[in-house]
Write a protein that holds these residues in place. Sequence first.
Motif, mmCIF file in Angstrom:
data_model
loop_
_atom_site.group_PDB
_atom_site.id
_atom_site.type_symbol
_atom_site.label_atom_id
_atom_site.label_comp_id
_atom_site.label_asym_id
_atom_site.label_seq_id
_atom_site.Cartn_x
_atom_site.Cartn_y
_atom_site.Cartn_z
ATOM 1 N N LYS A 58 0.557 -1.164 -0.210
ATOM 2 C CA LYS A 58 -0.135 0.152 0.435
ATOM 3 C C LYS A 58 1.144 1.543 0.106
ATOM 4 O O LYS A 58 0.557 2.265 -0.672
ATOM 5 C CB LYS A 58 -0.613 -0.119 1.054
ATOM 6 C CG LYS A 58 -1.915 -1.329 1.271
ATOM 7 C CD LYS A 58 -2.956 -1.348 0.100
ATOM 8 C CE LYS A 58 -3.548 -2.459 -0.264
ATOM 9 N NZ LYS A 58 -4.370 -2.672 -1.188
ATOM 10 N N ARG A 59 1.646 1.005 0.056
ATOM 11 C CA ARG A 59 2.962 2.293 0.307
ATOM 12 C C ARG A 59 4.359 2.240 -0.836
ATOM 13 O O ARG A 59 4.395 1.439 -0.752
ATOM 14 C CB ARG A 59 4.247 2.108 1.421
ATOM 15 C CG ARG A 59 2.995 1.925 2.658
ATOM 16 C CD ARG A 59 2.727 3.567 4.062
ATOM 17 N NE ARG A 59 2.256 3.466 4.702
ATOM 18 C CZ ARG A 59 2.155 4.432 5.583
ATOM 19 N NH1 ARG A 59 1.892 5.850 4.594
ATOM 20 N NH2 ARG A 59 2.040 4.859 6.714
ATOM 21 N N PHE A 60 4.030 3.349 -1.378
ATOM 22 C CA PHE A 60 4.213 3.318 -2.604
ATOM 23 C C PHE A 60 5.228 5.187 -2.913
ATOM 24 O O PHE A 60 5.153 6.059 -2.686
ATOM 25 C CB PHE A 60 3.840 3.663 -3.919
ATOM 26 C CG PHE A 60 2.896 1.930 -4.114
ATOM 27 C CD1 PHE A 60 3.687 1.436 -5.121
ATOM 28 C CD2 PHE A 60 1.729 1.532 -3.988
ATOM 29 C CE1 PHE A 60 2.831 -0.148 -5.093
ATOM 30 C CE2 PHE A 60 1.619 0.326 -4.047
ATOM 31 C CZ PHE A 60 1.672 -1.052 -4.804
ATOM 32 N N ALA A 61 6.626 4.936 -3.424
ATOM 33 C CA ALA A 61 7.124 5.875 -3.448
ATOM 34 C C ALA A 61 7.653 5.877 -5.208
ATOM 35 O O ALA A 61 8.132 4.990 -5.747
ATOM 36 C CB ALA A 61 8.673 5.981 -3.023
ATOM 37 N N THR A 62 7.300 7.089 -5.739
ATOM 38 C CA THR A 62 6.830 7.148 -7.258
ATOM 39 C C THR A 62 8.728 7.174 -8.093
ATOM 40 O O THR A 62 9.501 5.658 -8.538
ATOM 41 C CB THR A 62 6.915 8.031 -7.918
ATOM 42 O OG1 THR A 62 7.310 9.573 -7.434
ATOM 43 C CG2 THR A 62 4.965 8.437 -7.952
ATOM 44 N N ALA A 93 5.955 12.451 -15.420
ATOM 45 C CA ALA A 93 5.983 10.663 -15.630
ATOM 46 C C ALA A 93 5.417 10.409 -13.108
ATOM 47 O O ALA A 93 4.701 9.459 -13.624
ATOM 48 C CB ALA A 93 7.771 9.761 -15.366
ATOM 49 N N HIS A 94 5.809 11.382 -12.544
ATOM 50 C CA HIS A 94 5.693 11.223 -11.226
ATOM 51 C C HIS A 94 4.198 11.558 -11.081
ATOM 52 O O HIS A 94 3.523 10.356 -10.584
ATOM 53 C CB HIS A 94 6.845 12.605 -10.191
ATOM 54 C CG HIS A 94 5.833 12.528 -9.046
ATOM 55 N ND1 HIS A 94 5.449 11.820 -7.986
ATOM 56 C CD2 HIS A 94 4.858 13.435 -8.700
ATOM 57 C CE1 HIS A 94 4.954 12.196 -7.012
ATOM 58 N NE2 HIS A 94 4.607 13.367 -7.705
ATOM 59 N N GLY A 95 4.161 12.528 -12.214
ATOM 60 C CA GLY A 95 1.908 12.640 -11.832
ATOM 61 C C GLY A 95 1.299 11.273 -12.220
ATOM 62 O O GLY A 95 0.078 11.101 -11.830
ATOM 63 N N ALA A 96 1.545 11.378 -13.312
ATOM 64 C CA ALA A 96 1.453 9.983 -14.216
ATOM 65 C C ALA A 96 1.375 8.708 -12.855
ATOM 66 O O ALA A 96 0.055 7.725 -13.217
ATOM 67 C CB ALA A 96 1.814 9.397 -15.649
ATOM 68 N N ALA A 97 2.388 8.195 -12.750
ATOM 69 C CA ALA A 97 3.174 7.167 -11.806
ATOM 70 C C ALA A 97 1.412 7.144 -10.709
ATOM 71 O O ALA A 97 0.558 6.879 -10.155
ATOM 72 C CB ALA A 97 3.279 7.042 -11.455
ATOM 73 N N VAL A 98 1.427 8.574 -9.794
ATOM 74 C CA VAL A 98 0.549 9.496 -8.909
ATOM 75 C C VAL A 98 -0.784 8.483 -9.371
ATOM 76 O O VAL A 98 -1.677 7.695 -8.520
ATOM 77 C CB VAL A 98 0.761 10.586 -8.498
ATOM 78 C CG1 VAL A 98 -0.977 10.424 -7.198
ATOM 79 C CG2 VAL A 98 1.804 10.377 -7.527
ATOM 80 N N ASP A 99 -1.331 8.969 -10.490
ATOM 81 C CA ASP A 99 -2.522 8.726 -10.449
ATOM 82 C C ASP A 99 -3.227 7.419 -10.841
ATOM 83 O O ASP A 99 -3.996 7.395 -10.261
ATOM 84 C CB ASP A 99 -2.505 9.637 -12.339
ATOM 85 C CG ASP A 99 -3.489 10.949 -11.848
ATOM 86 O OD1 ASP A 99 -3.248 11.556 -10.823
ATOM 87 O OD2 ASP A 99 -3.319 11.477 -12.624
ATOM 88 N N ILE A 100 -1.490 6.085 -11.500
ATOM 89 C CA ILE A 100 -2.142 5.315 -11.985
ATOM 90 C C ILE A 100 -1.778 4.392 -10.252
ATOM 91 O O ILE A 100 -3.012 3.561 -10.756
ATOM 92 C CB ILE A 100 -0.999 4.477 -12.803
ATOM 93 C CG1 ILE A 100 -1.284 4.980 -14.275
ATOM 94 C CG2 ILE A 100 -0.821 3.419 -12.503
ATOM 95 C CD1 ILE A 100 -0.256 5.193 -14.959
ATOM 96 N N LEU A 101 -1.295 4.970 -9.821
ATOM 97 C CA LEU A 101 -1.458 4.620 -8.584
ATOM 98 C C LEU A 101 -2.496 4.511 -7.582
ATOM 99 O O LEU A 101 -3.333 4.042 -6.827
ATOM 100 C CB LEU A 101 -0.202 4.212 -7.281
ATOM 101 C CG LEU A 101 0.725 3.633 -8.416
ATOM 102 C CD1 LEU A 101 2.556 5.078 -7.113
ATOM 103 C CD2 LEU A 101 1.590 3.098 -7.518
ATOM 104 N N ARG A 102 -3.303 5.522 -7.619
ATOM 105 C CA ARG A 102 -4.970 5.826 -6.781
ATOM 106 C C ARG A 102 -5.684 5.110 -7.529
ATOM 107 O O ARG A 102 -6.640 4.263 -7.114
ATOM 108 C CB ARG A 102 -4.139 7.417 -7.220
ATOM 109 C CG ARG A 102 -5.820 7.643 -6.302
ATOM 110 C CD ARG A 102 -5.252 7.983 -4.906
ATOM 111 N NE ARG A 102 -4.514 9.305 -4.783
ATOM 112 C CZ ARG A 102 -4.022 9.376 -3.767
ATOM 113 N NH1 ARG A 102 -3.673 8.192 -2.544
ATOM 114 N NH2 ARG A 102 -2.956 10.760 -3.634
#
Length: 452
Positions: free
Chosen positions: A157-161, A198-207
């Motif tokens: 559940k804990r993710f860092a980009t 890429a950070h922003g895109a990954a945040v959306d995907i993980l969410r």
Amino acid sequence: MTSWPKDFVWGASTSAYQIEGAAGEDGRGPSIWDVRSHQPGHVDNGDTGDIACDHYHRYREDVALMQGIGIDAYRFSVAWPRVLPQGRGAANEPGLAFYDRLIDELLRAGIEPWLCLYHWDLPQALQEHGGWPNRDSVGWFADYAELIARRYGDRVKRFATFNEFSVFTLFGYVMDWGAPGQTDKAAHLQAIHHVNLAHGAAVDILRAQVPGASIGAIHNRQPVLPETDTAGDHAAAETLDELWNNVFPDPQILGRYAPRIAEEMEPYLQPGDMARICRPTDWFGINHYNTIYARADAASPWGFAWGEAPPDVPRTGIDWPIAPAAFRDTLIGSWQRYRLPIYVTENGFGSHEVPCCFDEVDDQHRIAYLKRYVAAMAEAIAAGADVRGYFVWSLLDNFEWGAGFANRFGIIHVDFKSLKRTPKASSRWYKEHIAKAKLKPATSVPRPGRPA
Ligand code: FCB
């Protein structure tokens, strides 16, 4: 005795290329760090991460060591080229299965996995398509993030980009201190912007993919001081401060580049980019070791060079300045600027120590450093900074990038010939510290900001 906030997380950090080894095994593709470490002259002693700590085969023993210390959480990174050897396209099942085994072992040991998507090991196949300076990298990273979220999101559940955005972009694209070893200011600017996207895109995907995900990013933050009191060195320190401390968290959290950077970035910005970068996150990771120094250098692309600390500053075994008050101020300043709960995702002491007798490493110097830095963190919390966890760098001695195996940060010693692990005195100190911290947690520490 300091009372730590309830549920304060005590952990340890590592990264894939620095510990895993098994570089050519089970279908893993090469990363830009495999390529760099195999080129002569880039890593001290010609060391490579080919074997490193052989964690790929010894992860069970390493998890047992963590359990023995009593850590709550373990921060590791996934090697992108292990799960996607070409960086995109077909996934590599044996590589994915390794992280299944690691995650399951951690959960069995009662240790929470904190998964970082990127700790500097871009697949070489993507470098051959231009790497981060190519805007397509945003889509490559988004697809990789989706693969990871779907595969492990049931248990993690804990993710860092990303880990230390500014270190790998500055050192890799304009200073030639890290992979891929470019010295090109335009490539540096493009890499900054595309990594932010890429950070922003990954945040959306993980969410979207992981119910209950707690998502953050890991920033190296530390005061940048002028080497001398001249106007030139002050200007150099301001530039480095911008590139080192702000150029990633500012757009990601505050939705803006500093005016000077925005001007230089103009050719690479597209409409809507800032909204794509600035996505809500749950926590703010800080890696901090020391203060750094800059001096004017008109010949360098950004007008600064790395400066020297004053001779009277106390230093670690690898000459990094020791300045716990700067750590306290960094935590307070980061909290005031970004208002996100903070996790210290790296802090530690580097040295060249060798075991003295009976394999014993009596690293009192490391213990003294850790005690002072942990005390500085307590001061920051007392001053109102919402700090919720601390991860020591590092669990194991490991491959320290350009310094190879010479710089040791582990609380566990690794003999790089026999691969034998031996806990150092600092691991026993950490164990006792964690046990004491849990005896009497404070319940009434105010929790400003959002929940993490
Ligand atoms: C940080 C890196 C980490 C390690 C420590 C000593 O910059 O994130 O991989 O090298 O420094």
